[in-house]
Design an enzyme around this catalytic site. Structure first.
Site, PDB file in Angstrom:
ATOM      1  N   SER A 142       0.850  -1.189   0.000  1.00 34.56           N
ATOM      2  CA  SER A 142       0.000   0.000   0.000  1.00 34.56           C
ATOM      3  C   SER A 142       0.888   1.242   0.000  1.00 34.56           C
ATOM      4  O   SER A 142       1.889   1.304  -0.718  1.00 34.56           O
ATOM      5  CB  SER A 142      -0.945  -0.031   1.199  1.00 34.56           C
ATOM      6  OG  SER A 142      -1.805   1.081   1.206  1.00 34.56           O
ATOM      7  N   SER A 143       0.583   2.236   0.823  1.00 33.65           N
ATOM      8  CA  SER A 143       1.353   3.479   0.856  1.00 33.65           C
ATOM      9  C   SER A 143       0.988   4.275   2.096  1.00 33.65           C
ATOM     10  O   SER A 143      -0.160   4.214   2.573  1.00 33.65           O
ATOM     11  CB  SER A 143       1.071   4.319  -0.385  1.00 33.65           C
ATOM     12  OG  SER A 143       1.612   5.625  -0.256  1.00 33.65           O
ATOM     13  N   TYR A 155      -5.509   8.107  -5.309  1.00 35.22           N
ATOM     14  CA  TYR A 155      -4.385   7.257  -4.920  1.00 35.22           C
ATOM     15  C   TYR A 155      -4.439   6.924  -3.428  1.00 35.22           C
ATOM     16  O   TYR A 155      -4.431   5.753  -3.033  1.00 35.22           O
ATOM     17  CB  TYR A 155      -3.060   7.946  -5.259  1.00 35.22           C
ATOM     18  CG  TYR A 155      -1.854   7.107  -4.906  1.00 35.22           C
ATOM     19  CD1 TYR A 155      -1.436   6.087  -5.750  1.00 35.22           C
ATOM     20  CD2 TYR A 155      -1.146   7.338  -3.722  1.00 35.22           C
ATOM     21  CE1 TYR A 155      -0.332   5.297  -5.413  1.00 35.22           C
ATOM     22  CE2 TYR A 155      -0.052   6.565  -3.381  1.00 35.22           C
ATOM     23  CZ  TYR A 155       0.356   5.548  -4.232  1.00 35.22           C
ATOM     24  OH  TYR A 155       1.429   4.766  -3.892  1.00 35.22           O
ATOM     25  N   LYS A 159      -5.435   3.289  -1.653  1.00 33.35           N
ATOM     26  CA  LYS A 159      -4.430   2.651  -0.805  1.00 33.35           C
ATOM     27  C   LYS A 159      -5.002   2.382   0.589  1.00 33.35           C
ATOM     28  O   LYS A 159      -4.683   1.359   1.209  1.00 33.35           O
ATOM     29  CB  LYS A 159      -3.176   3.522  -0.733  1.00 33.35           C
ATOM     30  CG  LYS A 159      -2.355   3.533  -2.022  1.00 33.35           C
ATOM     31  CD  LYS A 159      -1.935   2.129  -2.422  1.00 33.35           C
ATOM     32  CE  LYS A 159      -1.002   2.098  -3.607  1.00 33.35           C
ATOM     33  NZ  LYS A 159      -0.662   0.702  -4.007  1.00 33.35           N
TER      34      LYS A 159
END
Length: 256
Positions: A142-143, A155, A159
């Protein structure tokens, strides 16, 4: 430390560049056999060659992750070629920011449905491996963007959705000894990557981002891979449902 990965069978989506490539190579270095996919067939072939030299076996196909039937076919073919599947790594990302309908769709199709579809096909193989060996793992990359935002952005939102999905997978499949964990990187630098391109096109902004991190630098793909491979390994057999942030302390929140 022996991560007990020798002979394990691993699929890495988006496994030819950056973090995905580093994860694939790290598994191979530990004695696992690895299958990778990405859109560019030349990059797939080159990566397969490197993995083959490391572990004696590798498998790869050119796949657009947004193409559901093609992705499912790859995971099934990889499991058959390797004689089973112990670890699935959903790394591929559309890597687009914004609040347009096109951006939301791209992130949903690749980051969310890529994880959902690949696990759907992998699950019976992972369950069989877990029954035989006591452990199998599904890992999602993920981030840290999942936790921080200044504006509506597909985004970060997608995530974050990956992390929620992973927790559900972990709880539902724990009785079957299938684990699910997330690694959430912060800024990661490599030539040709997002921050490599920013360094070339906007060096001032790049330097600002470097200064934001208390470590004074960005991560390497290999540092993210090390965390991912450990979490996926049998050494982490009681660790499931977590989101491991690997960001050099750039984020301010405390995870509980």
């Amino acid at each position: 430390m022996d991560l007990e990965l020798k002979g394990k069978r691993v699929v890495v989506t988006g496994g030819t560049r950056g973090i995905g490539r580093a994860i694939a190579e790290a598994f191979a270095d530990e004695g696992a056999v690895v299958a990778v996919c990405a859109r560019n067939i030349e990059q797939v072939d080159e990566t397969v060659g490197v993995l083959l030299d490391k572990s004696g076996f590798a498998f790869g196909q050119a796949v657009d992750i947004a193409d559901g039937p093609r992705l499912k076919g790859f995971v099934q073919a990889a499991a058959e070629a390797m004689g089973g599947l112990d670890i699935l790594v959903s790394n591929a990302s559309a890597l687009v920011n914004g609040n347009t309908e096109e951006t939301w769709k791209a992130m949903f199709d690749v980051d969310i449905m890529g994880a959902v579809r690949s696990f759907e096909v992998a699950r019976p193989h992972l369950e069989k491996a877990a029954q035989a060996n006591g452990d199998a793992c599904f890992l999602i990359v993920s981030s840290i963007s999942a936790a921080e935002t200044d504006r509506p952005d597909a985004y970060g939102a997608m995530k974050a959705a990956q992390i929620h999905f992973a927790k559900g997978v972990a709880r539902e499949n724990a009785p079957r000894k299938i684990r699910c964990n997330v690694v959430a990187p912060g800024t990661v630098f490599f030539e040709g990557g997002v921050w490599g391109n920013v360094k070339e096109s906007a060096p001032g902004f790049f330097e600002q981002m470097i200064k934001r991190n208390p470590t004074g630098r960005m991560a390497t793909p290999q540092e993210i891979a090390a965390a991912a491979v450990f979490l996926a390994s049998p050494r982490s057999a009681f660790t499931t449902g977590i989101n491991m942030v690997v960001d050099g302390a750039i984020s301010r929140r405390a995870n509980f």
